[in-house]
Write a protein that holds these residues in place. Structure first.
Motif, short mmCIF file in Angstrom:
data_model
loop_
_atom_site.label_atom_id
_atom_site.label_comp_id
_atom_site.label_asym_id
_atom_site.label_seq_id
_atom_site.Cartn_x
_atom_site.Cartn_y
_atom_site.Cartn_z
N GLY A 147 -9.10 8.64 -9.33
CA GLY A 147 -9.61 9.18 -8.06
C GLY A 147 -9.15 8.33 -6.88
O GLY A 147 -8.70 8.85 -5.86
N GLN A 148 -9.23 7.00 -7.02
CA GLN A 148 -8.83 6.11 -5.92
C GLN A 148 -7.35 6.32 -5.58
O GLN A 148 -6.98 6.39 -4.41
N ILE A 149 -6.54 6.44 -6.61
CA ILE A 149 -5.09 6.58 -6.39
C ILE A 149 -4.78 7.97 -5.81
O ILE A 149 -4.02 8.09 -4.83
N GLU A 150 -5.38 8.99 -6.38
CA GLU A 150 -5.11 10.35 -5.87
C GLU A 150 -5.54 10.48 -4.42
O GLU A 150 -4.81 11.02 -3.59
N ASN A 151 -6.74 9.97 -4.11
CA ASN A 151 -7.29 10.16 -2.75
C ASN A 151 -6.53 9.40 -1.68
O ASN A 151 -6.42 9.84 -0.55
N ALA A 152 -6.05 8.22 -2.03
CA ALA A 152 -5.43 7.38 -0.99
C ALA A 152 -3.91 7.46 -0.98
O ALA A 152 -3.29 7.12 0.04
N LEU A 153 -3.31 7.90 -2.09
CA LEU A 153 -1.84 7.81 -2.16
C LEU A 153 -1.11 9.13 -2.41
O LEU A 153 0.05 9.27 -2.03
N PHE A 154 -1.78 10.10 -3.02
CA PHE A 154 -1.00 11.24 -3.51
C PHE A 154 -0.68 12.29 -2.45
O PHE A 154 -0.09 13.32 -2.76
N HIS A 155 -1.01 12.00 -1.19
CA HIS A 155 -0.52 12.87 -0.11
C HIS A 155 0.88 12.41 0.32
O HIS A 155 1.53 13.07 1.11
N LEU A 156 1.33 11.26 -0.19
CA LEU A 156 2.62 10.71 0.24
C LEU A 156 3.78 11.52 -0.34
O LEU A 156 3.67 12.08 -1.44
N THR A 157 4.88 11.56 0.38
CA THR A 157 6.10 12.15 -0.17
C THR A 157 6.65 11.19 -1.23
O THR A 157 6.32 9.99 -1.20
N PRO A 158 7.51 11.66 -2.12
CA PRO A 158 8.09 10.74 -3.10
C PRO A 158 8.79 9.55 -2.43
O PRO A 158 8.66 8.42 -2.89
N ASP A 159 9.50 9.79 -1.35
CA ASP A 159 10.20 8.69 -0.67
C ASP A 159 9.22 7.66 -0.14
O ASP A 159 9.47 6.45 -0.19
N GLN A 160 8.10 8.15 0.39
CA GLN A 160 7.08 7.21 0.88
C GLN A 160 6.45 6.46 -0.28
O GLN A 160 6.28 5.24 -0.24
N PHE A 161 6.08 7.19 -1.32
CA PHE A 161 5.39 6.56 -2.45
C PHE A 161 6.24 5.45 -3.09
O PHE A 161 5.71 4.45 -3.59
N ALA A 162 7.55 5.64 -3.04
CA ALA A 162 8.45 4.66 -3.66
C ALA A 162 8.30 3.27 -3.02
O ALA A 162 8.76 2.27 -3.59
N ASN A 163 7.67 3.18 -1.86
CA ASN A 163 7.49 1.89 -1.19
C ASN A 163 6.12 1.26 -1.42
O ASN A 163 5.79 0.25 -0.80
N VAL A 164 5.33 1.88 -2.29
CA VAL A 164 3.97 1.38 -2.52
C VAL A 164 3.94 0.52 -3.78
O VAL A 164 4.53 0.87 -4.81
N VAL A 165 3.23 -0.60 -3.69
CA VAL A 165 2.94 -1.43 -4.87
C VAL A 165 1.47 -1.17 -5.22
O VAL A 165 0.62 -1.13 -4.32
N ILE A 166 1.19 -0.99 -6.49
CA ILE A 166 -0.20 -0.77 -6.90
C ILE A 166 -0.72 -2.05 -7.56
O ILE A 166 0.01 -2.70 -8.32
#
Ligand code: PEP
Length: 252
Positions: A147-166
């Motif tokens: 839930g935490q990951i979906e709510n805060a991160l999964f609106h990102l485009t793939p290009d944006q998400f590629a810059n996230v560290v979890i």
């Protein structure tokens, strides 16, 4: 290949001169390592970011903030924006640490805005997630983290998400001396990578660095980092002692 990262979260610790000494000691130690196998990020208190950025210039070390505002600019007394961090050459920002969620009531919705603002300003988010002990005991830990990951991160485009560290940080392990076992941590990291595969595909998931945090120290880092889905650590207490932090960096 995805990056191994060791990030030190200093929280609200150290005087200015102690902070300078600690950074210099870490840089001295890194000089003696032939080829560090991890990217190193130091996240000191915000007041010391300028000094830290000056000290690490022309070294492979990066500096991160511990928090930032979700707002771009304006009448938000006491806050620091992503564009300010960028203008100070701060490359990373920890977002959603459980202490910020708990003591400052940060919500997933705010964190989604913070992630957007960070990425829009070329600041790389280290996004923290993790469950309470009661949630694990109830067998709900994977749902909470999902839930935490979906709510805060999964609106990102793939290009944006590629810059996230979890950073997976079970709350019951933070600052307690109780570490998740390598098996418990690996199980969650594999689960997280699986959710990322489901949303963004295998290629992006394989490139996503997933760090473990929670009483990771010089003694247990090697065993944790040996697990296939653990790509380094977000380190609290042990990041405040140069020798321990350096041992962790050498634990790959
Ligand atoms: C943290 O605060 O992110 C953390 C992992 O702390 P510690 O290593 O002290 O448990």
């Amino acid at each position: 290949m995805r990056k191994n990262i060791v990030a030190g979260n200093w929280k609200m610790n150290k005087s200015f001169s102690e902070a300078e000494t600690l950074i210099c000691d870490i840089l001295d130690g890194l000089d003696k390592i032939d080829e560090p196998l991890a990217d190193v990020v130091i996240c000191p208190p915000a007041l010391y970011l300028e000094m830290a950025v000056d000290l690490i210039r022309e070294t492979p070390v990066c500096i991160g903030a511990q928090n930032m505002s979700q707002f771009a600019s304006g009448a938000y007394t006491g806050e620091i924006s992503a564009s300010m961090l960028q203008s100070m050459e701060v490359q990373y920002c920890i977002l959603g640490h459980s202490e910020r969620r708990k003591y400052f009531n940060e919500t997933d919705a705010q964190l989604a805005q913070k992630v957007d603002s960070a990425l829009a300003n070329d600041v790389l988010p280290i996004f923290c997630c993790g469950e309470e002990l009661s949630e694990r005991e109830a067998g709900n830990h994977q749902n909470v983290v999902k839930g935490q990951i979906e709510n805060a991160l999964f609106h990102l485009t793939p290009d944006q998400f590629a810059n996230v560290v979890i950073a997976y940080e079970p709350i019951w392990a933070i600052g307690t001396g109780v570490t998740a076992s390598p098996e418990q941590a690996q199980e969650m990291h594999e689960f997280i990578r699986g959710i990322v595969v489901g949303k963004y595909g295998k290629a992006i998931a394989e490139e996503t660095s997933i760090l473990y945090g929670g009483s990771c120290n010089a003694k247990n880092a090697k065993e944790l980092f040996a697990k296939p889905d653990i790509d380094g650590g977000l380190i609290g207490g042990a990041a405040l002692v140069a020798e321990d932090f350096l041992t962790i960096i050498k634990s790959f």
